[in-house]
Design an enzyme around this catalytic site. Structure first.
Site: not given
Ligand code: TRP
Length: 330
Positions: A112, A195, A198
């Site tokens: 982050k 995989k 979103k």
């Protein structure tokens, strides 16, 4: 034996097929077998999404989608993190025993710091402490976590152990990871790569309408077709067959496999079939999403009941925690 199982759910994003056949399947099994707590981790989202405009909408959407997909408030305690003020108090107390150094070394924090260098707030640093408070307040035996959350669970275990030692108590059991990873089918995405996630062009959401699903599937990455009988499938084709295997009947899968092996397969037909069979799974859920999402009374009832149950459990823990720390009434 019934165990206490707890899991937090991010309040961002849409549920996709990968979630549905992955974590959600396990939640549905677990809620029937164990004493489960499931909550929407809305406070955590403030570390990265500090805007109030879509705060409630995100919680509303994620809660609605999980209920529509099968989380059952009659079986599990389902609640919203910010409805439980006791979590915030435990967070304060745990922050006193969490060291800056160990928090700075957390992979998610370092990530982050790179991604939002203009907003490296203290909430980001203490994200794992808030997560530990979420968990420890209900004293669960098991926490189902994906790979990306394993380090956070390890910090939770460290804080539980440290708290018990420092305050000479056994209030916190050390929760272990509920690992369902190995038996799970990994649901691939539509972009031929990894995989399902979103990202655009990769995922199918439970809230997608029929047209969108067809469009996404028809655009899935393929190749120019097999050139020799019984040849090995390249990854993008393998992915399509994996999806087919999850949503379609065995004879349908067998039919297309045979067609691939004798080189008569038409990817257009394969994709059309896949889109139809995905729709059979997701469209009823989409209908429930719309129904539940519009039913404010139901959502209020679910969250109020969940909060009451969660607060009862949280208050019992906090009472012992306060005593251990030395907080007393006059
Ligand atoms: N950090 C988790 C995630 O991003 C969500 C979460 C918050 C959580 N509190 C939790 C998960 C407690 C398990 C237990 O997915």
């Amino acid at each position: 034996m019934k165990e206490i199982v707890l899991s937090g759910i991010r309040s961002t994003g849409h549920l996709h097929l990968g979630n549905y056949f992955g974590a959600l399947r396990n939640f549905i099994t677990m809620q029937a077998e164990h004493r489960c707590y499931f909550f929407i981790a809305d406070l955590h989202s403030l570390t990265t999404h500090p805007k109030p405009d879509d705060f409630h909408g995100n919680v509303h959407r994620v809660l609605t989608e999980y209920l529509a997909a099968g989380l059952d408030p009659e079986m599990a305690t389902i609640f919203v993190q910010s409805d439980i003020p006791e979590v915030a108090e435990l967070y304060v107390l745990l922050n006193m025993i969490a060291y800056k150094g160990e928090l700075e070394r957390t992979a998610s924090f370092k990530d982050k710091v790179r991604k939002q260098e203009d907003n490296v707030n203290a909430g980001l640093l203490t994200y794992p402490v808030l997560m530990a408070a979420d968990i420890l307040i209900h004293r669960p035996a098991k926490v189902p976590v994906g790979k990306d959350q394993e380090q956070h669970l390890e910090i939770t275990r460290t804080l539980a152990r440290r708290f018990n030692r420092l305050y000479d108590t056994d209030v916190f059991p050390e929760p272990t990871a509920f690992n369902f990873g190995s038996e799970l089918v990994k649901i691939p995405g539509l972009d031929g790569a990894g995989k399902m996630g979103k990202s655009e062009g990769n995922g199918i959401f439970l809230a997608d309408d029929e047209k969108t699903i067809h469009k996404k599937v028809m655009r899935a990455v393929t190749d120019s077709g097999p050139t020799a009988p019984n040849s090995e499938m390249p990854d993008p084709i393998k992915n399509i067959f994996t999806l087919l295997q999850v949503v379609s009947a065995p004879d349908v899968v067998a039919h297309f496999r045979a067609a691939y092996n004798n080189c008569t397969i038409r990817y257009g037909d394969l994709k059309k079939q896949l889109a139809e069979d995905i729709c059979k799974v997701t469209l009823p859920i989409r209908a429930r999403i719309q129904e539940i999402g519009a039913d404010a009374g139901y959502l209020r009832k679910v969250t109020q009941r969940g909060a009451a149950q969660a607060r009862e459990s949280a208050q019992a823990t906090l009472k012992e925690v306060r005593k251990a720390v030395g907080i007393r009434e006059f």
